[in-house]
Write a protein that holds these residues in place. Structure first.
Motif: not given
Length: 315
Positions: A131, A146-147, A149, A173, A175, A180-184, A187
């Motif tokens: 995380t 984040t998702e 990793l 990646k 952000y 940040f919740a939307k993802g990167p 990348s």
């Protein structure tokens, strides 16, 4: 004084301190450059006064240990640090009275990166629990994740607007701090050297370059906007696969790394030329190093802490 090839070649050891009995894990200069702090495997946190050129206090974290340590935003009297004993909680410490201000629990494996925002009371942490966690100093509650990793490392950019994450030693990646919740939002996939792992990620002070450290005999610099590999540097000793810290000079024109034989190697980020190899007489591998953000000095550490100054006579 401007940082040039000649200035870097002129650096000599000014002071060496032996406050620690074990490996120094991390060292950090305060934002104003007037103080430095180190954390070590012997559970010591040592404070240094750079203007006086001497250690001024030693604190102990015997219960939790002390791994990565960072000054908080614009403050030379408070730090956050990660643990290497008991648990993986991050701790917020007042240096003036040696008391904890807050705890940041949640990680369930070793923290691999800790980066403080340069503009506000926010920081990010990466862990082997896969995380990246976003925190606010004012609350112990995690602000975001984040998702998952693999083997993540991370760092804020110098403007505090984005942060970069290195994952699985093969991708970067980017952000947006506020989304940040939307993802990167971008990348980059890299194929550098699968025989070694990425151990550190730093932005240059101008935000245009990203430095990746590895546990092999190579570091590299990427274009922070395109992800293109700009430079690869090797030729320093790291046969044991150690986590050796690299850093930029404050003007972003040079990059430096210590080696397992106690020497410091310096390259130009403009033309890839090696401009200096400096011998600090370290008895062990240089595990940590930083260039002062305000003054013409840098520090290297094994179990000893060494401060360097340029020699006018040699320039």
């Amino acid at each position: 004084m401007k940082i040039t090839d000649g200035v870097l070649r002129s650096f000599r050891v000014a002071r060496t301190y032996r406050e620690n009995s074990d490996k120094v894990n991390c060292l950090e200069y305060s934002p104003n450059g007037e103080h430095a702090i180190s954390s070590s495997d012997d559970d010591r946190i040592v404070l240094y006064d750079i203007t006086q050129g001497r250690p001024i206090e030693t604190l102990y974290s015997k219960k939790y240990g002390a791994d990565l340590i960072r000054y908080t935003h614009g403050d030379s009297q408070r730090v956050i640090y990660s643990s290497n004993k008991l648990d993986d909680t991050i701790r917020y410490l007042s240096l003036t009275d040696n008391k904890y201000i807050r705890y940041f629990p949640g990680h369930t494996a070793r923290v691999t990166a800790l980066s403080m925002s340069p503009v506000e009371d926010m920081f990010i942490s990466a862990s082997l629990d896969k995380t990246i966690r976003i925190w606010d100093l004012r609350t112990e509650n995690v602000q975001g994740l984040t998702e998952p990793l693999n083997r993540p490392i991370c760092s804020f950019d110098p403007d505090g607007l984005i942060f970069a994450v290195g994952a699985d030693s093969e991708s970067i990646k980017l952000y947006d701090v506020r989304a940040f919740a939307k993802g990167p939002f971008n990348s980059f996939e890299l194929r550098l050297n699968r025989a070694c792992d990425w151990t550190g990620l730093k932005f240059s002070s101008d935000g245009k370059q990203i430095l990746i450290s590895t546990n092999g005999g190579m570091i590299c610099i990427l274009n922070a906007f395109t992800g293109d590999v700009m430079h690869k540097f090797s030729g320093y000793n790291n046969s044991r696969g150690l986590d050796l810290e690299a850093c930029f000079t404050p003007d972003s024109q040079f990059v430096m790394i210590g080696s397992e034989d106690g020497r410091v190697h310096v390259w130009s980020t403009e033309n890839e030329m090696k401009v200096a190899v400096l011998d600090g007489k370290h008895p062990g591998p240089i595990s940590a190093m930083q260039f002062n953000p305000r003054y013409m000095t840098f520090a290297t550490a094994c179990s000893n802490m060494t401060f360097w100054l340029p020699s006018v006579d040699d320039m």
